[in-house]
Design an enzyme around this catalytic site. Structure first.
Site, PDB file in Angstrom:
ATOM      1  N   TYR A  32       8.313  -6.329   1.037  1.00  0.00           N
ATOM      2  CA  TYR A  32       7.590  -5.062   1.139  1.00  0.00           C
ATOM      3  C   TYR A  32       7.219  -4.602  -0.277  1.00  0.00           C
ATOM      4  O   TYR A  32       7.586  -3.510  -0.725  1.00  0.00           O
ATOM      5  CB  TYR A  32       8.389  -4.006   1.912  1.00  0.00           C
ATOM      6  CG  TYR A  32       7.451  -3.145   2.729  1.00  0.00           C
ATOM      7  CD1 TYR A  32       6.807  -3.683   3.840  1.00  0.00           C
ATOM      8  CD2 TYR A  32       7.155  -1.845   2.372  1.00  0.00           C
ATOM      9  CE1 TYR A  32       5.897  -2.948   4.566  1.00  0.00           C
ATOM     10  CE2 TYR A  32       6.242  -1.098   3.086  1.00  0.00           C
ATOM     11  CZ  TYR A  32       5.620  -1.658   4.191  1.00  0.00           C
ATOM     12  OH  TYR A  32       4.712  -0.921   4.900  1.00  0.00           O
ATOM     13  N   HIS A  37       7.451  -3.967  -8.007  1.00  0.00           N
ATOM     14  CA  HIS A  37       7.554  -5.438  -7.967  1.00  0.00           C
ATOM     15  C   HIS A  37       6.365  -6.079  -8.695  1.00  0.00           C
ATOM     16  O   HIS A  37       6.523  -7.073  -9.396  1.00  0.00           O
ATOM     17  CB  HIS A  37       7.528  -5.938  -6.518  1.00  0.00           C
ATOM     18  CG  HIS A  37       8.648  -5.430  -5.669  1.00  0.00           C
ATOM     19  ND1 HIS A  37       8.451  -4.548  -4.638  1.00  0.00           N
ATOM     20  CD2 HIS A  37       9.981  -5.681  -5.687  1.00  0.00           C
ATOM     21  CE1 HIS A  37       9.602  -4.287  -4.051  1.00  0.00           C
ATOM     22  NE2 HIS A  37      10.554  -4.948  -4.677  1.00  0.00           N
ATOM     23  N   LYS A 184       8.969   4.416  -7.510  1.00  0.00           N
ATOM     24  CA  LYS A 184       8.480   3.604  -6.387  1.00  0.00           C
ATOM     25  C   LYS A 184       9.644   2.872  -5.742  1.00  0.00           C
ATOM     26  O   LYS A 184      10.516   2.338  -6.445  1.00  0.00           O
ATOM     27  CB  LYS A 184       7.476   2.568  -6.889  1.00  0.00           C
ATOM     28  CG  LYS A 184       6.260   3.180  -7.543  1.00  0.00           C
ATOM     29  CD  LYS A 184       5.007   2.835  -6.812  1.00  0.00           C
ATOM     30  CE  LYS A 184       3.803   3.398  -7.557  1.00  0.00           C
ATOM     31  NZ  LYS A 184       2.593   3.406  -6.752  1.00  0.00           N
ATOM     32  N   SER A 185       9.658   2.863  -4.416  1.00  0.00           N
ATOM     33  CA  SER A 185      10.722   2.190  -3.680  1.00  0.00           C
ATOM     34  C   SER A 185      10.208   1.854  -2.293  1.00  0.00           C
ATOM     35  O   SER A 185       9.442   2.639  -1.704  1.00  0.00           O
ATOM     36  CB  SER A 185      11.931   3.131  -3.559  1.00  0.00           C
ATOM     37  OG  SER A 185      12.810   2.669  -2.546  1.00  0.00           O
TER      38      SER A 185
END
Ligand code: PAF
Length: 281
Positions: A32, A37, A184-185
């Site tokens: 996700y 990332h 962000k997560s």
């Protein structure tokens, strides 16, 4: 870009690159993928010849009642992001490939995993340590890239690599934030509209702490008080922990000096979010 679910094929591909003298990077993820990332992939891409992204929602690092089943998954979307980011190989194993029927080996550590997230998630880091060790064996990379948002995880992996003599360089990369400052997560997707608005309190509380530190505050207790009071002003927020620890040992410090991690975990509604500042590291 290749996508492999096989440990054997993945290892062979990476070994073949290494035999040609190519530098290989690993970006371990649970999928996700978001901008955080993406920043790891971009950095890995610029510093290495080949980039491998692992995508594996690791059941071993989720405790009973945690969000293993609901953890967001979307391989097609992740693959498109990886392809665009110039990734060479995605390692995406099934759970059975990683943990065979008689699986019973774990990587255990003391001290570093015990506080902060380890205190509220007792089996979490044993699962992280074990799966990351397995990934390092399966993908014999030169460098592995981890986000500083999971600062305790980063400190643990650095320690594990030193203590267990893994031949890999660990690179910590800065936290990527939304425009309003929320880190962000993948778990941000759980937040309702109102929760999403109030979630900015995590970053705001750390900003307040940094203002005080920049103005000369060194008392860790006072820094924790500033953060706690700021978070408590937010109706939907419930503190799990607010801690000031050494970034090397993850043990509490009284003074904000040397490499220090200011780490917080806060429930916004039922979603547990983390954020931090790392100083002098
Ligand atoms: O940070 C994560 O996404 C996970 O903890 C990791 C390092 C991929 C291990 O499952």
């Amino acid at each position: 870009m290749e996508i492999s679910g096989s440990i054997k094929d993945t290892r062979e591909m990476v070994k073949a690159w290494k035999a040609k003298g190519l530098k290989v990077a690993l970006v371990p993820t649970m999928g996700y993928l978001h901008e955080g990332h993406k920043s790891l992939i971009d950095r890995a891409r610029t510093e290495n010849d080949k980039v491998v992204v692992s995508i594996f929602v690791n059941p071993m690092q989720f405790g009973p009642g945690e969000d293993l089943d609901s953890y967001p998954r979307d391989l097609d979307r992740d693959a498109a992001i990886c392809e665009k980011g110039g990734v060479d190989l995605i390692f995406h194993p099934e759970v059975e490939e990683m943990y065979g029927p008689d699986f019973c080996a774990y990587v255990d550590m003391h001290t570093l995993p015990e506080k902060l997230c380890g205190a509220s998630r007792p089996v979490h880091f044993r699962g992280v340590q074990t799966v990351v060790s397995k990934l390092f064996h399966i993908i014999p990379a030169d460098r592995a890239y981890f986000g500083q948002k999971d600062a305790q995880q980063l400190a643990i992996i650095r320690r594990m690599v030193i203590d267990l003599d893994f031949d890999i360089e660990i690179i910590g990369c800065p936290i990527i934030r939304e425009e309003d400052g929320l880190a962000k997560s993948s778990r941000n997707t759980y937040l309702s509209g109102e929760e999403r608005k109030q979630a900015v309190i995590l970053n705001q509380s750390l900003e307040e702490a940094m203002k005080a530190i920049d103005a000369g505050e060194t008392d860790a207790g006072k820094v924790k008080d500033i953060i706690t009071k700021t978070i408590e002003s937010c109706p939907l927020a419930k503190i799990d922990y607010v801690e000031v620890v050494s970034f090397d040992t993850i043990q509490p410090v009284e003074k904000v000096e040397g490499p220090v991690l200011i780490a917080i975990a806060v429930y916004i509604g039922t979603t547990r979010l983390i954020d931090n500042r790392i100083l002098n590291a």
